[in-house]
Design a protein around this motif. Structure first.
Motif, mmCIF file in Angstrom:
data_model
loop_
_atom_site.group_PDB
_atom_site.id
_atom_site.type_symbol
_atom_site.label_atom_id
_atom_site.label_comp_id
_atom_site.label_asym_id
_atom_site.label_seq_id
_atom_site.Cartn_x
_atom_site.Cartn_y
_atom_site.Cartn_z
ATOM 1 N N ARG A 53 0.827 -1.220 0.000
ATOM 2 C CA ARG A 53 0.000 0.000 0.000
ATOM 3 C C ARG A 53 0.855 1.260 0.000
ATOM 4 N NH1 ARG A 53 -5.597 0.139 -0.714
ATOM 5 N NH2 ARG A 53 -6.433 -1.818 0.004
ATOM 6 N N GLN A 54 2.029 1.173 0.637
ATOM 7 C CA GLN A 54 2.937 2.309 0.685
ATOM 8 C C GLN A 54 3.799 2.395 -0.578
ATOM 9 O OE1 GLN A 54 4.703 1.127 4.497
ATOM 10 N NE2 GLN A 54 3.955 3.047 5.358
ATOM 11 N N GLN A 55 3.519 1.522 -1.538
ATOM 12 C CA GLN A 55 4.228 1.449 -2.821
ATOM 13 C C GLN A 55 5.697 1.079 -2.661
ATOM 14 O OE1 GLN A 55 3.348 5.085 -4.935
ATOM 15 N NE2 GLN A 55 1.191 4.571 -5.113
ATOM 16 N N ASN A 56 6.007 0.365 -1.592
ATOM 17 C CA ASN A 56 7.358 -0.156 -1.397
ATOM 18 C C ASN A 56 7.318 -1.627 -1.806
ATOM 19 O OD1 ASN A 56 9.916 -0.889 -0.644
ATOM 20 N ND2 ASN A 56 9.846 0.241 1.291
ATOM 21 N N TYR A 57 7.263 -1.851 -3.104
ATOM 22 C CA TYR A 57 7.006 -3.180 -3.651
ATOM 23 C C TYR A 57 8.136 -4.171 -3.383
ATOM 24 C CZ TYR A 57 3.504 -0.310 -5.878
ATOM 25 O OH TYR A 57 2.488 0.573 -6.091
ATOM 26 N N ARG A 96 2.020 -9.536 -7.803
ATOM 27 C CA ARG A 96 1.606 -8.136 -7.918
ATOM 28 C C ARG A 96 2.754 -7.178 -7.571
ATOM 29 N NH1 ARG A 96 -1.862 -9.031 -11.474
ATOM 30 N NH2 ARG A 96 -3.947 -9.613 -10.807
ATOM 31 N N GLY A 97 3.525 -7.508 -6.546
ATOM 32 C CA GLY A 97 4.662 -6.671 -6.185
ATOM 33 C C GLY A 97 5.710 -6.619 -7.281
ATOM 34 N N LEU A 98 5.982 -7.774 -7.880
ATOM 35 C CA LEU A 98 6.946 -7.814 -8.980
ATOM 36 C C LEU A 98 6.420 -7.060 -10.194
ATOM 37 C CD1 LEU A 98 8.098 -11.540 -8.685
ATOM 38 C CD2 LEU A 98 9.459 -9.502 -8.142
ATOM 39 N N GLN A 99 5.128 -7.201 -10.470
ATOM 40 C CA GLN A 99 4.542 -6.464 -11.595
ATOM 41 C C GLN A 99 4.644 -4.958 -11.372
ATOM 42 O OE1 GLN A 99 0.643 -8.276 -11.583
ATOM 43 N NE2 GLN A 99 1.131 -9.515 -13.398
ATOM 44 N N MET A 100 4.349 -4.525 -10.160
ATOM 45 C CA MET A 100 4.408 -3.092 -9.879
ATOM 46 C C MET A 100 5.846 -2.589 -9.909
ATOM 47 S SD MET A 100 1.342 -2.175 -9.783
ATOM 48 C CE MET A 100 1.497 -0.496 -9.209
ATOM 49 N N VAL A 144 7.733 0.474 -12.700
ATOM 50 C CA VAL A 144 8.675 1.566 -12.471
ATOM 51 C C VAL A 144 9.777 1.378 -13.509
ATOM 52 C CG1 VAL A 144 10.285 2.551 -10.812
ATOM 53 C CG2 VAL A 144 8.140 1.559 -10.012
ATOM 54 N N LYS A 145 10.222 2.439 -14.123
ATOM 55 C CA LYS A 145 11.209 2.311 -15.207
ATOM 56 C C LYS A 145 12.499 1.681 -14.696
ATOM 57 C CE LYS A 145 9.463 6.012 -18.025
ATOM 58 N NZ LYS A 145 9.712 7.249 -18.699
ATOM 59 N N LEU A 146 12.853 0.579 -15.301
ATOM 60 C CA LEU A 146 14.115 -0.080 -14.978
ATOM 61 C C LEU A 146 15.076 0.160 -16.129
ATOM 62 C CD1 LEU A 146 12.733 -3.455 -13.615
ATOM 63 C CD2 LEU A 146 13.623 -1.563 -12.294
ATOM 64 N N SER A 147 16.277 0.534 -15.796
ATOM 65 C CA SER A 147 17.240 0.862 -16.845
ATOM 66 C C SER A 147 17.865 -0.377 -17.467
ATOM 67 C CB SER A 147 18.333 1.765 -16.279
ATOM 68 O OG SER A 147 18.989 1.107 -15.221
ATOM 69 N N ASN A 148 17.826 -1.492 -16.755
ATOM 70 C CA ASN A 148 18.492 -2.696 -17.226
ATOM 71 C C ASN A 148 17.471 -3.668 -17.818
ATOM 72 O OD1 ASN A 148 19.887 -5.100 -17.517
ATOM 73 N ND2 ASN A 148 21.048 -4.833 -15.625
ATOM 74 N N LEU A 149 17.543 -3.899 -19.126
ATOM 75 C CA LEU A 149 16.597 -4.783 -19.799
ATOM 76 C C LEU A 149 16.704 -6.216 -19.288
ATOM 77 C CD1 LEU A 149 14.395 -4.967 -21.891
ATOM 78 C CD2 LEU A 149 16.126 -5.382 -23.630
ATOM 79 N N ARG A 205 10.378 -14.408 -13.531
ATOM 80 C CA ARG A 205 9.944 -14.782 -12.174
ATOM 81 C C ARG A 205 8.436 -14.644 -12.037
ATOM 82 N NH1 ARG A 205 11.172 -13.501 -6.541
ATOM 83 N NH2 ARG A 205 9.694 -14.823 -5.429
ATOM 84 N N ILE A 206 7.869 -13.584 -12.580
ATOM 85 C CA ILE A 206 6.414 -13.391 -12.539
ATOM 86 C C ILE A 206 5.729 -14.571 -13.214
ATOM 87 C CG2 ILE A 206 4.507 -11.998 -13.459
ATOM 88 C CD1 ILE A 206 6.376 -9.529 -13.093
ATOM 89 N N ASP A 207 6.207 -14.939 -14.394
ATOM 90 C CA ASP A 207 5.615 -16.062 -15.131
ATOM 91 C C ASP A 207 5.714 -17.365 -14.336
ATOM 92 O OD1 ASP A 207 5.071 -14.274 -17.176
ATOM 93 O OD2 ASP A 207 6.808 -14.875 -18.391
ATOM 94 N N GLU A 208 6.852 -17.586 -13.671
ATOM 95 C CA GLU A 208 7.026 -18.785 -12.846
ATOM 96 C C GLU A 208 6.033 -18.804 -11.687
ATOM 97 O OE1 GLU A 208 11.042 -19.184 -11.400
ATOM 98 O OE2 GLU A 208 11.869 -18.905 -13.413
#
Length: 175
Positions: A72-76, A105-109, A113-118, A127-130
């Motif tokens: 809830r605090q967006q600290n995923y 859900r935490g991993l999706q959120m 957030v923009k990640l610089s490393n593809l 990991r989400i898919d697993e």
């Protein structure tokens, strides 16, 4: 009356911070704050419980609630870490489905957030898919499995079918 129970728990903790009921009071204060929407206080009381009562009866519940508060605090990332810690505890089986879902859900959120490393993004998606595959495989007719499957299928609900079709059972039914 979550606000009232929070005030009462805080008052008792203030007067008796290390008493016999401190653990349950910290749990009640954290839970009351969570339901009242005061996530900063909820986090504070849950973290105090975890620091002082790692063998307490409510430990797994507190870890789960703290993870939801972190979310809830967006600290995923902290939410995911607390859920992973929960799943490594003894007697955490009753939290497995919910914890796995909130890990997804935490991993999706965190990937939104923009990640610089593809590569990192691909690893997180893997990991989400697993995790989704695990949930759908182990809990195929749960609310979370239906929800995740529907999202994957553009909102269409599909009943899970076994991978290997078993022999039909024949019989008669009389009404």
């Amino acid at each position: 009356d979550f606000k009232g129970s929070l005030v009462l728990a805080e008052k008792v903790l203030e007067d008796n911070p290390v008493g016999a009921f401190s653990g349950i009071l910290l749990y009640i204060a954290g839970r009351s704050a969570q339901f009242a929407g005061d996530y900063a206080k909820a986090s504070k009381y849950f973290e105090m419980y975890i620091d002082k009562f790692s063998s307490g009866d409510e430990f797994n519940e507190v870890l789960f609630r703290l993870a939801l508060v972190n979310f809830r605090q967006q600290n995923y990332s902290l939410s995911v870490a607390n859920l992973e810690k929960l799943l490594s505890q003894k007697n955490s089986e009753k939290y497995e489905l919910s914890a796995k879902y909130w890990i997804v859900r935490g991993l999706q959120m965190s990937t939104s957030v923009k990640l610089s490393n593809l590569e990192l993004t691909n690893a997180v998606q893997s990991r989400i898919d697993e995790e989704i595959k695990y949930i759908v495989g182990k809990f195929p007719i749960s609310y979370y499995a239906f929800k995740l499957n529907a999202e994957k299928n553009n909102g269409e609900l599909k009943w899970p079918l076994p991978e290997k079709k078993k022999k039909n059972i024949e019989g008669e039914i009389y009404l």
